[in-house]
Motif scaffolding. Sequence first.
Motif, PDB file in Angstrom:
ATOM      1  N   THR A 158       0.829  -1.214   0.000  1.00  0.00           N
ATOM      2  CA  THR A 158       0.000   0.000   0.000  1.00  0.00           C
ATOM      3  C   THR A 158       0.859   1.258   0.000  1.00  0.00           C
ATOM      4  OG1 THR A 158      -0.254   0.035   2.411  1.00  0.00           O
ATOM      5  CG2 THR A 158      -1.915  -1.161   1.163  1.00  0.00           C
ATOM      6  N   LEU A 159       1.696   1.448   1.009  1.00  0.00           N
ATOM      7  CA  LEU A 159       2.510   2.669   1.050  1.00  0.00           C
ATOM      8  C   LEU A 159       3.585   2.666  -0.033  1.00  0.00           C
ATOM      9  CD1 LEU A 159       3.068   3.312   4.848  1.00  0.00           C
ATOM     10  CD2 LEU A 159       1.420   4.365   3.310  1.00  0.00           C
ATOM     11  N   GLY A 165      -2.343  12.866   3.453  1.00  0.00           N
ATOM     12  CA  GLY A 165      -1.486  11.804   2.927  1.00  0.00           C
ATOM     13  C   GLY A 165      -0.294  11.537   3.842  1.00  0.00           C
ATOM     14  N   LEU A 166       0.341  12.603   4.312  1.00  0.00           N
ATOM     15  CA  LEU A 166       1.503  12.437   5.184  1.00  0.00           C
ATOM     16  C   LEU A 166       1.098  11.817   6.525  1.00  0.00           C
ATOM     17  CD1 LEU A 166       4.550  12.911   5.445  1.00  0.00           C
ATOM     18  CD2 LEU A 166       4.061  15.147   6.434  1.00  0.00           C
ATOM     19  N   SER A 173      -5.751  20.029   3.762  1.00  0.00           N
ATOM     20  CA  SER A 173      -4.977  19.731   2.550  1.00  0.00           C
ATOM     21  C   SER A 173      -4.829  18.224   2.340  1.00  0.00           C
ATOM     22  CB  SER A 173      -3.587  20.353   2.680  1.00  0.00           C
ATOM     23  OG  SER A 173      -2.677  19.710   1.806  1.00  0.00           O
ATOM     24  N   GLU A 225       2.905  23.084  -2.037  1.00  0.00           N
ATOM     25  CA  GLU A 225       1.624  23.730  -1.730  1.00  0.00           C
ATOM     26  C   GLU A 225       1.860  25.022  -0.952  1.00  0.00           C
ATOM     27  OE1 GLU A 225      -1.163  21.266   0.374  1.00  0.00           O
ATOM     28  OE2 GLU A 225      -2.591  22.920   0.621  1.00  0.00           O
ATOM     29  N   THR A 266      -1.370   9.751   7.028  1.00  0.00           N
ATOM     30  CA  THR A 266      -1.597   8.321   6.764  1.00  0.00           C
ATOM     31  C   THR A 266      -0.271   7.567   6.700  1.00  0.00           C
ATOM     32  OG1 THR A 266      -3.562   8.894   5.486  1.00  0.00           O
ATOM     33  CG2 THR A 266      -2.681   6.672   5.186  1.00  0.00           C
ATOM     34  N   ALA A 267       0.693   8.146   6.009  1.00  0.00           N
ATOM     35  CA  ALA A 267       1.993   7.479   5.858  1.00  0.00           C
ATOM     36  C   ALA A 267       2.676   7.297   7.216  1.00  0.00           C
ATOM     37  CB  ALA A 267       2.889   8.283   4.914  1.00  0.00           C
ATOM     38  N   ARG A 308       5.411  17.715  -1.922  1.00  0.00           N
ATOM     39  CA  ARG A 308       4.104  18.260  -2.303  1.00  0.00           C
ATOM     40  C   ARG A 308       3.611  19.271  -1.275  1.00  0.00           C
ATOM     41  NH1 ARG A 308       1.156  15.095  -5.802  1.00  0.00           N
ATOM     42  NH2 ARG A 308      -0.417  16.697  -5.525  1.00  0.00           N
ATOM     43  N   LEU A 309       3.862  18.994   0.002  1.00  0.00           N
ATOM     44  CA  LEU A 309       3.481  19.934   1.057  1.00  0.00           C
ATOM     45  C   LEU A 309       4.253  21.244   0.889  1.00  0.00           C
ATOM     46  CD1 LEU A 309       3.198  18.128   4.499  1.00  0.00           C
ATOM     47  CD2 LEU A 309       1.575  19.732   3.509  1.00  0.00           C
ATOM     48  N   LEU A 340       5.597  13.191  -0.527  1.00  0.00           N
ATOM     49  CA  LEU A 340       4.565  13.899   0.230  1.00  0.00           C
ATOM     50  C   LEU A 340       5.103  15.201   0.817  1.00  0.00           C
ATOM     51  CD1 LEU A 340       2.887  10.855   1.927  1.00  0.00           C
ATOM     52  CD2 LEU A 340       1.699  12.575   0.571  1.00  0.00           C
ATOM     53  N   HIS A 377      -2.435  16.815   1.074  1.00  0.00           N
ATOM     54  CA  HIS A 377      -1.046  16.440   1.357  1.00  0.00           C
ATOM     55  C   HIS A 377      -0.824  16.219   2.851  1.00  0.00           C
ATOM     56  CE1 HIS A 377      -0.868  19.056  -2.388  1.00  0.00           C
ATOM     57  NE2 HIS A 377      -0.796  17.802  -2.787  1.00  0.00           N
ATOM     58  N   VAL A 378      -1.508  17.019   3.663  1.00  0.00           N
ATOM     59  CA  VAL A 378      -1.449  16.814   5.118  1.00  0.00           C
ATOM     60  C   VAL A 378      -2.057  15.450   5.449  1.00  0.00           C
ATOM     61  CG1 VAL A 378      -2.355  17.608   7.349  1.00  0.00           C
ATOM     62  CG2 VAL A 378      -1.517  19.275   5.672  1.00  0.00           C
ATOM     63  N   VAL A 437      -2.205  12.346  -4.842  1.00  0.00           N
ATOM     64  CA  VAL A 437      -1.382  12.210  -3.643  1.00  0.00           C
ATOM     65  C   VAL A 437      -0.972  10.741  -3.520  1.00  0.00           C
ATOM     66  CG1 VAL A 437      -1.335  12.488  -1.136  1.00  0.00           C
ATOM     67  CG2 VAL A 437      -2.553  14.131  -2.550  1.00  0.00           C
ATOM     68  N   PRO A 438       0.337  10.481  -3.375  1.00  0.00           N
ATOM     69  CA  PRO A 438       0.866   9.137  -3.548  1.00  0.00           C
ATOM     70  C   PRO A 438       0.761   8.208  -2.349  1.00  0.00           C
ATOM     71  CG  PRO A 438       2.649  10.620  -3.072  1.00  0.00           C
ATOM     72  CD  PRO A 438       1.399  11.454  -3.086  1.00  0.00           C
ATOM     73  N   VAL A 439      -0.304   8.265  -1.579  1.00  0.00           N
ATOM     74  CA  VAL A 439      -0.436   7.278  -0.505  1.00  0.00           C
ATOM     75  C   VAL A 439      -1.816   6.646  -0.515  1.00  0.00           C
ATOM     76  CG1 VAL A 439      -0.670   7.003   1.988  1.00  0.00           C
ATOM     77  CG2 VAL A 439       1.301   8.162   1.045  1.00  0.00           C
ATOM     78  N   ALA A 440      -1.831   5.344  -0.638  1.00  0.00           N
ATOM     79  CA  ALA A 440      -3.093   4.617  -0.601  1.00  0.00           C
ATOM     80  C   ALA A 440      -3.595   4.582   0.835  1.00  0.00           C
ATOM     81  CB  ALA A 440      -2.892   3.200  -1.116  1.00  0.00           C
TER      82      ALA A 440
END
Lengths: 220, 220
Positions: A55-56, B134-135, B129, A205, B137-138, A201-202, A198, B131-132, B90-93
């Motif tokens: 996933t990640l 996504g990060l 955001s 942004e 989650t990661a 991208r932050l 990530l 991106h926030v 955003v690159p996180v599933a």
Amino acid sequence: MKISELSRTTGVPVASIKYFRRQGLLPAGRATAATLAEYGEEHVQRLRLIKALTTLGGLSIAATRDVLAAVDRSDSADSTLKAISYALPVPVAQAPAGDEEREAEAEAAAAADVAELIAAMDWRVPSTSPHVHGLTTALRELRRLDADYRLDRLAVYAELAKAVARLDLERAAAFDDSPALAEQAVVVLALSGPLLELLRRLAQEDQVRRRSPEEDPDAG
Amino acid sequence: MKISELSRTTGVPVASIKYFRRQGLLPAGRATAATLAEYGEEHVQRLRLIKALTTLGGLSIAATRDVLAAVDRSDSADSTLKAISYALPVPVAQAPAGDEEREAEAEAAAAADVAELIAAMDWRVPSTSPHVHGLTTALRELRRLDADYRLDRLAVYAELAKAVARLDLERAAAFDDSPALAEQAVVVLALSGPLLELLRRLAQEDQVRRRSPEEDPDAG
């Protein structure tokens, strides 16, 4: 623990656990009856790793199998790192071919740029490396897009990439040779890409917002 | 030019060109007969951009449509950059949920870490955001993996990410407001991620090889 508890603990559905078993990603449990197996902490750990990679990390089942095999047969931290480095997927799709003559020209120019960059960075990688191939493909596509990439700018990115890779390796190599620690090294190498993306991208942004600051940041 | 020539010039199959037309990614050609249309240089350019975004950038058709819409309605370079920044995937599933209590705990800890990092970097991004999210989650997944990430190390990555984002923005903002130049800005923002990842992987390969230098680099 039973498979149902393994599922609850890891958040991986029972059907997925069985699938990973069939695909050879997860070792068998200890058989306690014809249709029952007992799972332990090592299965929990392995499942978490599989989940992180798929996933990640965005790895395919085949790539995940390669990485886990490298972890399992690792005789040294360095050989594990090397195996992992090649097992991770290279993030550029091969684009379909266009006009053959222009294609060959763009390919040759891109290959020359990559060779020049690698020499300038003193990177010791073979010309057969999948990463060399991936970068050549990416630059070829940028050339076909008439996108303005300049080698000196690319070198600035390369220096940043080098700094990140050095940090990653320092963290990964700090683990010793036991399987659990090899797993941590995998996590560092496989997941630092998504993490860095990530963060980039932050930062992007933030900088875009600073250029057009008319809005309240928490209204977006 | 006819659709067949457009296909030859760009390397995009006729069936794909028709698909992009139906999906609204590519404007119509100038009708010259009931079933014939004439395409121009703007179609060549747009198709190259679509190809770059979908293959190199890894964007879905829906994300590509959002980015192209942002390019087409751009009233200023800044508004285009902003729209692109959000349209890129955003690159996180989102990983499946596990044990609820541990989950909530890991989520809260990850959110606190992200907030602390953003404050330390003085990044002005809304808490909503992508991106926030996504990060967060990661980092939550890393916590569940018991992976050793430390906020001070993450800050080092964040500084590097910021340097890359600044370079990207400088390049992208150097283009003025005409559509062709907005397209170049898209290329910079969408493709610098994959490029950076490839460079990082090359640097990583170099450093792994230096740690175990027993082989001839061109034998691998």
